[in-house]
Design an enzyme around this catalytic site. Sequence first.
Site, PDB file in Angstrom:
ATOM      1  CE  LYS A  76      35.814  18.095 -33.709  1.00 23.03           C
ATOM      2  NZ  LYS A  76      37.055  18.432 -33.901  1.00 23.03           N
ATOM      3  CB  SER A 153      35.886  22.544 -33.621  1.00 21.80           C
ATOM      4  OG  SER A 153      37.075  21.356 -34.161  1.00 21.80           O
ATOM      5  CB  SER A 177      39.789  20.945 -33.031  1.00 17.65           C
ATOM      6  OG  SER A 177      38.798  22.916 -33.840  1.00 17.65           O
TER       7      SER A 177
HETATM    8  N1  GLN Z   1      40.285  27.178 -33.827  1.00 19.83           N
HETATM    9  C1  GLN Z   1      40.948  26.140 -35.445  1.00 19.83           C
HETATM   10  C2  GLN Z   1      40.110  26.905 -36.417  1.00 19.83           C
HETATM   11  O1  GLN Z   1      39.243  28.162 -35.862  1.00 19.83           O
HETATM   12  C3  GLN Z   1      41.243  25.163 -35.489  1.00 19.83           C
HETATM   13  C4  GLN Z   1      40.198  24.187 -35.707  1.00 19.83           C
HETATM   14  C5  GLN Z   1      40.431  22.452 -35.666  1.00 19.83           C
HETATM   15  O2  GLN Z   1      41.748  22.441 -34.814  1.00 19.83           O
HETATM   16  N2  GLN Z   1      39.365  21.467 -36.541  1.00 19.83           N
HETATM   17  O3  GLN Z   1      40.416  26.317 -37.565  1.00 19.83           O
END
Ligand code: GLN
Length: 488
Positions: A76, A153, A177
């Site tokens: 990532k 994400s 994420s």
């Molecule tokens: N969906 C979560 C958010 O909107 C998780 C993001 C993550 O784990 N980096 O922040």
Amino acid sequence: MENYLDLTIYEIHKALVNKEVTPLELTKEALRRAKENKDNAFELILEEDALKLAEELSKTDIPEDKIMYGIPYVAKDNFSTKGYETTASSNVLNGYIPLFDATVIKLLKEAGAILIAKSTLDELAMGGTGTTGHKGITYNPYDSTHERLIGGSSCGSAVSVADAIVPFALGSDTGDSVRKPASNAGLVGFKPTWGLISRFGLFPFSPSLDHVAYFTRSVDDSALMLDILAKHDDNDYTNSFKDRPSTYFDYNGDVKGKKIAVIKEIYDSIQDPILNDAFNVSINELKNKGAIVEFVSLDEKLLKAIYPAYIVISSAEATSNDANLDGIKFGPYYGGKSYQEVMFNSRTKGFSNLIKRRFVLGSYALMAENQEEVFLRAQKIRHLLVDKINEIFKDYDAIYNLASPSIAPFVNGTSNKLSSEYLIADNWLAIGNFGGYPSITLPIGFKDGFPFGANLTCKPFEEIELFNIAKAIENGTGLANISARNSK
Ligand code: GLN
């Protein structure tokens, strides 16, 4: 060439040792697949350097004890990679080239793995849709019409493994994420106990919740990777000093007598009969293997407060951690007459609406007059919830529920943000981050050609137990090593 990239890490390693394939051939094929992919998964493809390293590694015999040797992978784009532009899919970091490698990148390099690309994410890892990065929407490889999301994400990393471009990819998990897109993509998505894998060089989002996490296509591969990555690192002052087992692969899938809790209110909030049936089948499989699976109850109000508490805590930490994204230290400089104006200009141009919204929220929560009412209240909710989960863990070895209420969502879909389905089933995975528990999502079924997964969460540092039960679930579903490529 046979498609070795369709195999698991362990199987590819065997083929490398037996000289059926070389690191160079594997890397060429991975690069070919990466370039052919149309899901918008990559920030950067590192063709030249990956080929150079692969050629080097192909000159000697493959060491039998180095599982990752010669295996291509993707990271990532919020992991620092020395010499390669790293933007976390944000315009605010365009052109930023780190001076050092994140610890996990270094460990994988030492293990002989070959980084072939940096993948797209929701900007700065905030968000769960895979749509907010500066390169636009990342799509689900199970749907060539591009109507469905893969989720975020860690969207690009999920695509890389689901499309069998590589057998594993690094992501990060602050709320879900890795474990949520894993469900949308038929993958095994794992995050360890907080503090087990070094986060040095991972761009911080919300450090009390952030974890290095990763995707593989089997439980075995997930355990193998932890052997490489769970090393103590003095560069990360939150890294645990606890002794690590010599191998996380030390399990046999025996669940006789294991006690597994299903949280009833999460179960009840999911309406889709196909998902629920598959989940019930996997519960019965566990019971047949001798596990004791029981429903436990958790206050619905508390479950519904997970998302608001998560957003407040993570946004507050993010505002403070990202204060250094000011247009001077990193990324493009847009000028201005004062420090405030320089910062204003670069943030106005550099951030998407989602980031701006979260920073406004985070700053609001941290203002002296709001702290008690907003920030501390969210912390209290986190505390209450973790207390309740720890109570469950006094009687049970693991918590098991569907990872998501649906298959991969439509790009233009809408959801009712105040429904139980959204507030509970769509957001409960953050429990794993609130308490720093090891947590794994794995596929348990398909609907309309799209995979979906369930999630298993265990006590801190009980990774072997987690892999053990996950292995039993995987044996039951038979859904190890699935990919969009295999199912086409
Ligand atoms: N969906 C979560 C958010 O909107 C998780 C993001 C993550 O784990 N980096 O922040």
